[in-house]
Structures are given as C-alpha cells and as structure tokens.
Design a protein around this motif. Structure first.
Motif, PDB file in Angstrom:
ATOM      1  N   ALA A 241       0.917  -1.348  -0.132  1.00  0.00           N
ATOM      2  CA  ALA A 241       0.058   0.139  -0.088  1.00  0.00           C
ATOM      3  C   ALA A 241       0.811   1.022  -0.030  1.00  0.00           C
ATOM      4  CB  ALA A 241      -0.940  -0.099   1.032  1.00  0.00           C
ATOM      5  N   GLU A 242       2.183   1.289   0.744  1.00  0.00           N
ATOM      6  CA  GLU A 242       2.925   2.467   0.751  1.00  0.00           C
ATOM      7  C   GLU A 242       3.568   2.450  -0.513  1.00  0.00           C
ATOM      8  OE1 GLU A 242       7.113   3.858   2.660  1.00  0.00           O
ATOM      9  OE2 GLU A 242       6.102   2.477   3.803  1.00  0.00           O
ATOM     10  N   LEU A 243       3.906   1.455  -1.280  1.00  0.00           N
ATOM     11  CA  LEU A 243       4.344   1.696  -2.570  1.00  0.00           C
ATOM     12  C   LEU A 243       3.294   2.079  -3.603  1.00  0.00           C
ATOM     13  CD1 LEU A 243       7.060   1.138  -4.507  1.00  0.00           C
ATOM     14  CD2 LEU A 243       6.040  -1.299  -4.929  1.00  0.00           C
ATOM     15  N   SER A 244       2.219   1.550  -3.301  1.00  0.00           N
ATOM     16  CA  SER A 244       1.035   2.210  -4.385  1.00  0.00           C
ATOM     17  C   SER A 244       0.763   3.689  -4.155  1.00  0.00           C
ATOM     18  CB  SER A 244      -0.096   1.289  -4.185  1.00  0.00           C
ATOM     19  OG  SER A 244       0.148  -0.086  -4.595  1.00  0.00           O
ATOM     20  N   ARG A 271      -7.446  -2.789  -4.091  1.00  0.00           N
ATOM     21  CA  ARG A 271      -8.019  -1.721  -3.456  1.00  0.00           C
ATOM     22  C   ARG A 271      -7.318  -0.896  -2.868  1.00  0.00           C
ATOM     23  NH1 ARG A 271     -10.693  -6.542  -2.299  1.00  0.00           N
ATOM     24  NH2 ARG A 271      -9.596  -6.722  -0.396  1.00  0.00           N
ATOM     25  N   ALA A 272      -5.967  -1.277  -2.573  1.00  0.00           N
ATOM     26  CA  ALA A 272      -5.130  -0.265  -1.674  1.00  0.00           C
ATOM     27  C   ALA A 272      -4.588   0.876  -2.786  1.00  0.00           C
ATOM     28  CB  ALA A 272      -3.730  -0.811  -1.124  1.00  0.00           C
ATOM     29  N   LEU A 273      -4.389   0.527  -4.187  1.00  0.00           N
ATOM     30  CA  LEU A 273      -4.102   1.328  -5.027  1.00  0.00           C
ATOM     31  C   LEU A 273      -5.350   2.398  -5.336  1.00  0.00           C
ATOM     32  CD1 LEU A 273      -2.463   2.666  -7.272  1.00  0.00           C
ATOM     33  CD2 LEU A 273      -3.372   0.782  -8.878  1.00  0.00           C
ATOM     34  N   LEU A 274      -6.572   2.129  -5.476  1.00  0.00           N
ATOM     35  CA  LEU A 274      -7.713   2.677  -5.544  1.00  0.00           C
ATOM     36  C   LEU A 274      -7.864   3.866  -4.363  1.00  0.00           C
ATOM     37  CD1 LEU A 274     -10.519   0.555  -6.859  1.00  0.00           C
ATOM     38  CD2 LEU A 274      -9.103   2.100  -8.157  1.00  0.00           C
ATOM     39  N   ALA A 275      -7.584   3.289  -3.114  1.00  0.00           N
ATOM     40  CA  ALA A 275      -7.586   4.233  -2.093  1.00  0.00           C
ATOM     41  C   ALA A 275      -6.495   5.305  -2.369  1.00  0.00           C
ATOM     42  CB  ALA A 275      -7.365   3.458  -0.728  1.00  0.00           C
ATOM     43  N   ALA A 276      -5.433   5.021  -2.785  1.00  0.00           N
ATOM     44  CA  ALA A 276      -4.350   6.063  -3.099  1.00  0.00           C
ATOM     45  C   ALA A 276      -4.763   7.102  -3.998  1.00  0.00           C
ATOM     46  CB  ALA A 276      -3.030   5.336  -3.382  1.00  0.00           C
ATOM     47  N   VAL A 277      -5.468   6.506  -4.950  1.00  0.00           N
ATOM     48  CA  VAL A 277      -5.945   7.564  -6.013  1.00  0.00           C
ATOM     49  C   VAL A 277      -6.758   8.244  -5.403  1.00  0.00           C
ATOM     50  CG1 VAL A 277      -7.077   7.554  -8.235  1.00  0.00           C
ATOM     51  CG2 VAL A 277      -5.314   5.955  -8.018  1.00  0.00           C
ATOM     52  N   ALA A 288      -6.213  10.164 -13.143  1.00  0.00           N
ATOM     53  CA  ALA A 288      -5.650   8.620 -12.867  1.00  0.00           C
ATOM     54  C   ALA A 288      -6.865   7.963 -12.971  1.00  0.00           C
ATOM     55  CB  ALA A 288      -5.105   8.555 -11.538  1.00  0.00           C
ATOM     56  N   VAL A 289      -7.942   8.405 -12.619  1.00  0.00           N
ATOM     57  CA  VAL A 289      -9.407   7.628 -12.743  1.00  0.00           C
ATOM     58  C   VAL A 289      -9.577   7.764 -14.349  1.00  0.00           C
ATOM     59  CG1 VAL A 289     -12.047   7.958 -12.650  1.00  0.00           C
ATOM     60  CG2 VAL A 289     -10.146   8.298 -10.589  1.00  0.00           C
ATOM     61  N   ALA A 290      -9.492   8.500 -15.279  1.00  0.00           N
ATOM     62  CA  ALA A 290      -9.704   8.494 -16.426  1.00  0.00           C
ATOM     63  C   ALA A 290      -8.731   7.410 -17.314  1.00  0.00           C
ATOM     64  CB  ALA A 290      -9.424   9.910 -17.336  1.00  0.00           C
ATOM     65  N   ALA A 291      -7.457   7.442 -16.726  1.00  0.00           N
ATOM     66  CA  ALA A 291      -6.715   6.347 -17.357  1.00  0.00           C
ATOM     67  C   ALA A 291      -6.915   4.894 -16.766  1.00  0.00           C
ATOM     68  CB  ALA A 291      -5.280   6.591 -16.862  1.00  0.00           C
TER      69      ALA A 291
END
Length: 300
Positions: A241-244, A271-277, A288-291
């Motif tokens: 999650a930290e890396l993401s 899911r952790a990446l989505l939280a980071a976004v 980011a969401v568009a990509a």
C-alpha cells in the motif's frame, strides 16, 4: 547466494598472481576470538583462546604492534614471491576478518607500499566476509589513511551484501560517520529484482528502519510499471500500500494504469491503489481515474 559465507567473485589475473577464482568466503570468526598468532601471524606462539560465557560481551581483537604488522606484510609478500600465491591470498583473507579494523587499514598501507600488486585492494575487499562492523570500520580507516582505491573497492564489494545483512551494515556505517555511503547502497538496491527488493524493504522495516524502507520504495517507483507491480505483489499488504501510494503521486496516469492492471491479480493490493488514487489532489485524481477507465479497470 546468501549468508555471511556465500561464495563471492574474487579478482583474477596477473594483478595478484592469477589465483583468485570463485572461492568460499573465509568464515567470520566468533566475535570473542582474538586474531591468530603463530608463524602465519608474525611468529608469536599460538595460545588457546578461552571460550567466552554465553552472556559475555564480544571482545574486540587485540591491536597489533607496528613490528607485528610489518612482519605479517612481509610474510604475505614472501609467500607470493616464493610461488605460494594461494597461501599468500589465504593469509590476506584471514587477516581481513581477524585483525582489528584499524590494523586492517594499517596492513593495507604496508601492502600498498611494498606488497604484491593488488594485495592491499584484496585485503580491503575481503573484509566484507566479516561482520558489518568490521567492514564499516575498515572502510572508515582506509579513507583516513588516504587509500582511496582500496576504500572504493571495499565499498563496491558491499553492494553484494545479502538483504538480511544490509540493515546492520547501514547501522554500522552510520556509527562510523558514513551515513552517505548507506544512502548510496540503498539507491543501488532500488534496481534489484522485485523479490530481492521486497525482501530488503521487509528486512529494513523489521530492523526498525522504516524511513529507509520508505526511501527504498520511493526510489523504486521509477522502475517500469511491470517490475513495480511485481514488487508490490511480493510485499506484504502494508508495504504494498505504501508503494502504491508513492506510485499514485509520482507516476503518470498512463503508467499508473499499467501498474494497476498488473495489480488486479491481488484484490487487496488493487483496492489499496484505488484508495491511494482517491487521496490525490483533484486534477491528478481525475486524470488517474480516466486512465484506469480507459483500460476498463474497476473503480471500486
């Protein structure tokens, strides 16, 4: 290869007799054992060493006198000149891990001035087979002695330390005023294979060096998206999650989408990446969401 006694590549060719091929690293001595004496170490009688009690603190190797080190340097040189290059190399490697670090540096000065070509450098590099403290203290001593080439050879040899040994090495470098060298080692390790990189980040965190783990992952975000995702899949969920989170802040939307696509194999990491976004500032979050949407990736 791993562990303090893993086989390491040693120098070959004419610089030091052409005898150094792939050899087993000399075994590191028990911390309380004094450096050997006897004919190989300046001719004094060998005395049996008492076994320390389990709770006794490690004892530093006894410091050698100038004449002892001169005699040892002469022995190394005489063996080499007499055609016993292997024995000369073995004695040099033994001295690297059994002598006190300051004596290793003093011996390197003698060998640099009058020993076989390359002997001082080989002595310096061989200290990596001892403890992290031995290597770090010797590196500091070589620099104080002005042996820049030998110090550089030892520092480059430290790049091959197994991940499990890097945290104590970083701590030893800091104790000897070489924190900058530790940062360079971390920077070099950021290009390691994903499994090794993940193992190192985990080892750093376990050793209480969370800031170094964070720095390592930050440096790793510059890698190709596939390698970055492979690293995340090797990490536990917290470090992944930290890396993401760092990737979401630093990578382009297109790169981030490629990274996200590779993470779909692990729903918790995705899911952790989505939280980071979601935590990004509004313009970057929209991009980011568009990509992600363009690649048909889920947004929740």
């Amino acid at each position: 290869m791993s562990g303090a006694q893993a086989a390491r590549r040693r120098p070959t060719g004419a610089r030091f007799g052409g005898v150094y091929q792939e050899e087993e690293a000399p075994a590191a001595p028990a911390p309380a054992a004094a450096a050997p004496r006897g004919a190989r170490f300046a001719g004094a009688p060998v005395q049996p060493e008492p076994q320390p009690e389990a709770a006794a603190p490690p004892l530093a190797p006894p410091q050698r006198t100038g004449p002892e080190l001169v005699s040892l340097a002469g022995r190394i040189t005489a063996l080499h000149q007499g055609g016993a290059a292997h024995e000369s190399a073995a004695l040099t490697a033994q001295a690297a891990v059994l002598l006190a670090p300051e004596d290793v540096a003093r011996l390197a000065v003698l060998l640099h001035a009058q020993g076989p070509a390359g002997a001082a450098g080989y002595l310096a590099r061989a200290t990596v087979h001892g403890s992290p403290e031995q290597a770090a203290a010797t590196l500091a001593g070589l620099r104080r002695a002005g042996l820049a080439e030998e110090a550089a050879g030892l520092f480059h040899a430290l790049w091959g330390h197994p991940s499990s040994q890097l945290p104590p090495l970083l701590a030893a470098l800091e104790r000897h005023g070489l924190a900058g060298d530790g940062l360079t080692l971390l920077w070099e390790r950021a290009s390691a294979a994903p499994a090794e990189l993940a193992a190192l980040a985990t080892a750093l965190r376990a050793a209480g060096r969370a800031e170094d783990a964070h720095r390592l992952l930050h440096q790793a975000t510059g890698r190709r998206s596939g390698e970055l995702a492979a690293t995340a899949l090797e990490l536990d969920e917290t470090l992944a999650a930290e890396l993401s989170a760092q990737a979401a802040r630093l990578r382009s939307p297109a790169d981030l989408a490629e990274y996200a696509a590779a993470l779909t194999a692990s729903p918790p990491r995705y899911r952790a990446l989505l939280a980071a976004v979601a935590a990004l500032d509004e313009p970057r979050r929209r991009s980011a969401v568009a990509a992600l949407r363009a690649l048909g990736l889920p947004l929740r």
